[in-house]
Design a protein around this motif. Sequence first.
Motif, PDB file in Angstrom:
ATOM      1  N   MET A 169       2.390   6.366   3.098  1.00  0.00           N
ATOM      2  CA  MET A 169       3.369   5.334   3.440  1.00  0.00           C
ATOM      3  C   MET A 169       2.748   4.422   4.492  1.00  0.00           C
ATOM      4  O   MET A 169       2.356   4.874   5.573  1.00  0.00           O
ATOM      5  N   SER A 170       2.630   3.159   4.168  1.00  0.00           N
ATOM      6  CA  SER A 170       2.023   2.197   5.078  1.00  0.00           C
ATOM      7  C   SER A 170       3.062   1.195   5.576  1.00  0.00           C
ATOM      8  O   SER A 170       3.684   0.492   4.779  1.00  0.00           O
ATOM      9  N   PHE A 171       3.245   1.161   6.882  1.00  0.00           N
ATOM     10  CA  PHE A 171       4.127   0.209   7.548  1.00  0.00           C
ATOM     11  C   PHE A 171       5.550   0.259   7.012  1.00  0.00           C
ATOM     12  O   PHE A 171       6.202  -0.762   6.851  1.00  0.00           O
ATOM     13  N   GLY A 172       6.005   1.468   6.723  1.00  0.00           N
ATOM     14  CA  GLY A 172       7.361   1.617   6.210  1.00  0.00           C
ATOM     15  C   GLY A 172       8.202   2.638   6.942  1.00  0.00           C
ATOM     16  O   GLY A 172       9.424   2.535   6.951  1.00  0.00           O
ATOM     17  N   LEU A 173       7.572   3.621   7.573  1.00  0.00           N
ATOM     18  CA  LEU A 173       8.351   4.710   8.163  1.00  0.00           C
ATOM     19  C   LEU A 173       9.263   4.223   9.276  1.00  0.00           C
ATOM     20  O   LEU A 173      10.372   4.723   9.439  1.00  0.00           O
ATOM     21  N   ARG A 174       8.825   3.237  10.034  1.00  0.00           N
ATOM     22  CA  ARG A 174       9.668   2.754  11.137  1.00  0.00           C
ATOM     23  C   ARG A 174      10.888   1.973  10.634  1.00  0.00           C
ATOM     24  O   ARG A 174      11.802   1.693  11.400  1.00  0.00           O
ATOM     25  N   ASN A 175      10.906   1.627   9.337  1.00  0.00           N
ATOM     26  CA  ASN A 175      12.057   0.927   8.761  1.00  0.00           C
ATOM     27  C   ASN A 175      13.081   1.881   8.157  1.00  0.00           C
ATOM     28  O   ASN A 175      14.108   1.432   7.648  1.00  0.00           O
ATOM     29  N   PRO A 205      13.635   8.862   9.990  1.00  0.00           N
ATOM     30  CA  PRO A 205      12.272   9.216   9.599  1.00  0.00           C
ATOM     31  C   PRO A 205      12.073  10.709   9.348  1.00  0.00           C
ATOM     32  O   PRO A 205      11.311  11.091   8.452  1.00  0.00           O
ATOM     33  N   ALA A 206      12.751  11.560  10.114  1.00  0.00           N
ATOM     34  CA  ALA A 206      12.587  13.005   9.934  1.00  0.00           C
ATOM     35  C   ALA A 206      13.043  13.433   8.542  1.00  0.00           C
ATOM     36  O   ALA A 206      12.399  14.265   7.888  1.00  0.00           O
ATOM     37  N   THR A 207      14.158  12.874   8.077  1.00  0.00           N
ATOM     38  CA  THR A 207      14.640  13.174   6.733  1.00  0.00           C
ATOM     39  C   THR A 207      13.624  12.723   5.685  1.00  0.00           C
ATOM     40  O   THR A 207      13.335  13.447   4.723  1.00  0.00           O
ATOM     41  N   ALA A 208      13.063  11.531   5.873  1.00  0.00           N
ATOM     42  CA  ALA A 208      12.065  11.028   4.936  1.00  0.00           C
ATOM     43  C   ALA A 208      10.832  11.935   4.909  1.00  0.00           C
ATOM     44  O   ALA A 208      10.309  12.250   3.841  1.00  0.00           O
ATOM     45  N   LEU A 209      10.391  12.378   6.071  1.00  0.00           N
ATOM     46  CA  LEU A 209       9.203  13.233   6.136  1.00  0.00           C
ATOM     47  C   LEU A 209       9.438  14.576   5.439  1.00  0.00           C
ATOM     48  O   LEU A 209       8.524  15.130   4.829  1.00  0.00           O
ATOM     49  N   ARG A 210      10.661  15.086   5.520  1.00  0.00           N
ATOM     50  CA  ARG A 210      10.988  16.326   4.799  1.00  0.00           C
ATOM     51  C   ARG A 210      11.018  16.080   3.295  1.00  0.00           C
ATOM     52  O   ARG A 210      10.611  16.951   2.503  1.00  0.00           O
ATOM     53  N   GLU A 211      11.473  14.906   2.888  1.00  0.00           N
ATOM     54  CA  GLU A 211      11.445  14.553   1.462  1.00  0.00           C
ATOM     55  C   GLU A 211       9.999  14.434   0.970  1.00  0.00           C
ATOM     56  O   GLU A 211       9.668  14.878  -0.134  1.00  0.00           O
ATOM     57  N   PHE A 212       9.146  13.839   1.791  1.00  0.00           N
ATOM     58  CA  PHE A 212       7.734  13.734   1.412  1.00  0.00           C
ATOM     59  C   PHE A 212       7.140  15.130   1.216  1.00  0.00           C
ATOM     60  O   PHE A 212       6.365  15.357   0.281  1.00  0.00           O
ATOM     61  N   LEU A 213       7.509  16.050   2.105  1.00  0.00           N
ATOM     62  CA  LEU A 213       7.025  17.425   2.005  1.00  0.00           C
ATOM     63  C   LEU A 213       7.519  18.076   0.708  1.00  0.00           C
ATOM     64  O   LEU A 213       6.765  18.771   0.018  1.00  0.00           O
ATOM     65  N   ARG A 214       8.764  17.823   0.354  1.00  0.00           N
ATOM     66  CA  ARG A 214       9.359  18.428  -0.845  1.00  0.00           C
ATOM     67  C   ARG A 214       8.603  18.027  -2.105  1.00  0.00           C
ATOM     68  O   ARG A 214       8.358  18.868  -2.990  1.00  0.00           O
ATOM     69  N   VAL A 248       0.351   8.644   6.857  1.00  0.00           N
ATOM     70  CA  VAL A 248       1.283   7.617   7.317  1.00  0.00           C
ATOM     71  C   VAL A 248       0.504   6.599   8.136  1.00  0.00           C
ATOM     72  O   VAL A 248      -0.093   6.935   9.173  1.00  0.00           O
ATOM     73  N   CYS A 249       0.493   5.359   7.687  1.00  0.00           N
ATOM     74  CA  CYS A 249      -0.116   4.253   8.427  1.00  0.00           C
ATOM     75  C   CYS A 249       1.023   3.438   9.035  1.00  0.00           C
ATOM     76  O   CYS A 249       1.889   2.935   8.313  1.00  0.00           O
ATOM     77  N   GLU A 250       1.023   3.334  10.357  1.00  0.00           N
ATOM     78  CA  GLU A 250       2.141   2.643  11.003  1.00  0.00           C
ATOM     79  C   GLU A 250       1.673   1.967  12.282  1.00  0.00           C
ATOM     80  O   GLU A 250       0.698   2.386  12.916  1.00  0.00           O
ATOM     81  N   PHE A 251       2.361   0.895  12.645  1.00  0.00           N
ATOM     82  CA  PHE A 251       2.111   0.278  13.935  1.00  0.00           C
ATOM     83  C   PHE A 251       2.349   1.300  15.031  1.00  0.00           C
ATOM     84  O   PHE A 251       3.222   2.163  14.926  1.00  0.00           O
ATOM     85  N   SER A 252       1.553   1.203  16.104  1.00  0.00           N
ATOM     86  CA  SER A 252       1.669   2.176  17.176  1.00  0.00           C
ATOM     87  C   SER A 252       1.490   1.475  18.516  1.00  0.00           C
ATOM     88  O   SER A 252       1.753   0.280  18.630  1.00  0.00           O
ATOM     89  N   GLN A 253       1.024   2.200  19.525  1.00  0.00           N
ATOM     90  CA  GLN A 253       0.879   1.636  20.863  1.00  0.00           C
ATOM     91  C   GLN A 253      -0.588   1.559  21.252  1.00  0.00           C
ATOM     92  O   GLN A 253      -1.286   2.578  21.249  1.00  0.00           O
ATOM     93  N   PRO A 254      -1.082   0.359  21.585  1.00  0.00           N
ATOM     94  CA  PRO A 254      -2.468   0.244  22.041  1.00  0.00           C
ATOM     95  C   PRO A 254      -2.740   1.180  23.212  1.00  0.00           C
ATOM     96  O   PRO A 254      -1.899   1.344  24.096  1.00  0.00           O
TER      97      PRO A 254
END
Length: 230
Positions: free
Chosen positions: A118-124, A128-137, A147-153
Motif C-alpha cells: 500500500m503506497s500513500f494510502g494508509l493514512r487515508n 489503519p489498525a483494522t486495515a492492517l489486520r485485513e491485510f494480514l488475513r 507500506v510506503c507512506e509519508f513520514s517525519q524527516p
Amino acid sequence: MSRAQLDKKPVDVASMFDTVAEKYDVTNDVLSLGQDRLWRRAVVKAVDATPGERVLDIAAGTGTSSEPWADQEIEVVPADFSLGMLRVGRRRRPDMAFTAADAMRLPFADESFDVVTMSFGLRNVADPATALREFLRVTKSGGRLLVCEFSQPVNKAFRTVYTNYLMRALPPVARRTSSNPDSYVYLAESIRAWPPQGELARIIEAAGWQQVGWTNLTGGIVALHHGTKR
C-alpha cells in the motif's frame, strides 16, 4: 469541490479522490519534484516479487504503482475504493485487474496473496489498525507486507522546512495542476497528523505482523515499513 477531513470518513475520502483522478499522477509528480518516481521504484525493489507470486496493491489509484509488476508479468491486483481512480486506471491499462475495495473490508478470501502493498494510502484509512489486520488475513503464511507512506524527516531543521512547504507551498502549487486543489490542503494536514516511523511500526506489530521494520527515503519524508506473516 470535495475534500476530506481528518476524521477520514470513507465516503468523503473516496469522493475527494474521485475529483482528482484525471490529473492525480501529474500533480503528484510536480508536488514531489519527481521524487514519487524514485519512491515507487524503491517499493518495487523492496517487495522483490517474482513470477508465480500474487500481489495485492491496495490504494493503487490509477494503477501507476502496479504497472511495474504487470510489466514483469507478475500477477497484481490494483485495488482502490475510489471509482473515479479505477475508471482512469482501466482506461490507461485495460490489461490490469482493477478491483473496487475498501481497505478495512477487503473482498478477497483468506490467504489469497503472497504480498500486500500500500503506497500513500494508509493514512487515508479511518482505522489503519483494522486495515492492517485485513491485510494480514488475505496474506499467505510467510507472506509479506510493504507500506510506503509519508513520514517525519529525521533531521529537525529539515523537518521544519518540510512542514512549512507542506502547509504554505503545496496548496498554491496544487491550484496550478489539480482539478481539486482543496484536496491538497487535506493532504498536508493528514501528513502532519501521521505518526512517526517507530509509532507506525508498533501499530503494524499490534495488528499481528512479525519482523516489522522500516527504511527511510529522502531523509524520512517517506518511509517503507515492512513485515511478514507468521
